[in-house]
Design a protein around this motif. Sequence first.
Motif, mmCIF file in Angstrom:
data_model
loop_
_atom_site.group_PDB
_atom_site.id
_atom_site.type_symbol
_atom_site.label_atom_id
_atom_site.label_comp_id
_atom_site.label_asym_id
_atom_site.label_seq_id
_atom_site.Cartn_x
_atom_site.Cartn_y
_atom_site.Cartn_z
ATOM 1 N N ILE A 1 0.877 -1.166 0.000
ATOM 2 C CA ILE A 1 0.000 0.000 0.000
ATOM 3 C C ILE A 1 0.913 1.215 0.000
ATOM 4 C CG2 ILE A 1 -1.767 1.280 1.265
ATOM 5 C CD1 ILE A 1 -2.460 -1.504 2.586
ATOM 6 N N ALA A 2 0.689 2.121 -0.933
ATOM 7 C CA ALA A 2 1.525 3.316 -1.037
ATOM 8 C C ALA A 2 0.669 4.556 -0.818
ATOM 9 C CB ALA A 2 2.189 3.380 -2.403
ATOM 10 N N LEU A 3 1.135 5.413 0.064
ATOM 11 C CA LEU A 3 0.520 6.713 0.311
ATOM 12 C C LEU A 3 1.518 7.768 -0.142
ATOM 13 C CD1 LEU A 3 -1.525 8.716 1.557
ATOM 14 C CD2 LEU A 3 -0.393 8.336 3.757
ATOM 15 N N THR A 4 1.119 8.572 -1.112
ATOM 16 C CA THR A 4 2.006 9.611 -1.637
ATOM 17 C C THR A 4 1.320 10.964 -1.483
ATOM 18 O OG1 THR A 4 2.873 8.044 -3.257
ATOM 19 C CG2 THR A 4 3.342 10.370 -3.635
ATOM 20 N N ILE A 5 2.022 11.891 -0.866
ATOM 21 C CA ILE A 5 1.518 13.251 -0.661
ATOM 22 C C ILE A 5 2.415 14.195 -1.453
ATOM 23 C CG2 ILE A 5 0.909 15.026 1.032
ATOM 24 C CD1 ILE A 5 -0.504 12.384 1.593
ATOM 25 N N THR A 6 1.806 15.010 -2.309
ATOM 26 C CA THR A 6 2.573 15.984 -3.082
ATOM 27 C C THR A 6 1.895 17.346 -3.017
ATOM 28 O OG1 THR A 6 1.417 15.262 -5.089
ATOM 29 C CG2 THR A 6 3.593 14.343 -4.715
ATOM 30 N N ARG A 7 2.701 18.362 -3.135
ATOM 31 C CA ARG A 7 2.204 19.739 -3.196
ATOM 32 C C ARG A 7 2.308 20.181 -4.650
ATOM 33 N NH1 ARG A 7 1.016 23.571 0.321
ATOM 34 N NH2 ARG A 7 1.772 22.570 2.198
ATOM 35 N N LEU A 8 1.231 20.807 -5.179
ATOM 36 C CA LEU A 8 1.263 21.266 -6.558
ATOM 37 C C LEU A 8 0.502 22.571 -6.698
ATOM 38 C CD1 LEU A 8 -1.511 19.698 -8.500
ATOM 39 C CD2 LEU A 8 -0.628 18.265 -6.681
ATOM 40 N N ALA B 1 -3.116 28.390 -7.708
ATOM 41 C CA ALA B 1 -3.587 28.009 -6.368
ATOM 42 C C ALA B 1 -2.765 26.817 -5.880
ATOM 43 C CB ALA B 1 -5.069 27.642 -6.405
ATOM 44 N N ALA B 2 -2.427 26.814 -4.596
ATOM 45 C CA ALA B 2 -1.666 25.718 -3.997
ATOM 46 C C ALA B 2 -2.618 24.592 -3.607
ATOM 47 C CB ALA B 2 -0.913 26.219 -2.767
#
Length: 171
Positions: A113-120, A125-126
């Motif tokens: 299980i992969a949890l990926t958090i990214t900011r874009l 808008a952020a």
Amino acid sequence: MRILIADDSSDNRLLLEDILGSSRHLLSLINDILDLSKVEAGKMELDAETFEIITMINDVSSMVQPLVEKNHNKLDIKLPRAIGTIYADKIRVRQMLFNLLSNASKFTAHGDIALTITRLRVNDAAWIRIDVKDTGIGMEKEQMEHLFAPFTQADSSTTLHFVGTGLGLNI
């Protein structure tokens, strides 16, 4: 919650742990149904605040870890060290993330299980993007059409093997 047991036999302890676990599960079901009724009535109120993303991720991952381990899965979390803060309803974001990871844990066995958090940025808008991927049983396109329907599971064969109300993703 802590229970003091006068007769500390292992049989009594196991029975009380089962009772406590069942009561927590029942409370969770009741809260899910109440949340769904609020959403459907247009009465769900969001309480936005600024909070640290990494703190929330750590809280959720520690809550979901027993579910991950139950099916002999591995949870891999990827996020930038300086992911920072988010302005959102902390309780709802945590609930959404927990529901996604719980489903991934439930429908995956001996997998990843992969949890990926990214900011874009989108149109100046952020945004924060949260991806959950797993090596579980997957879904057919027809099943995905009902993904967010309340009280619905992918198909009747899954209800025999996987317990749940079908409310998690709807909420």
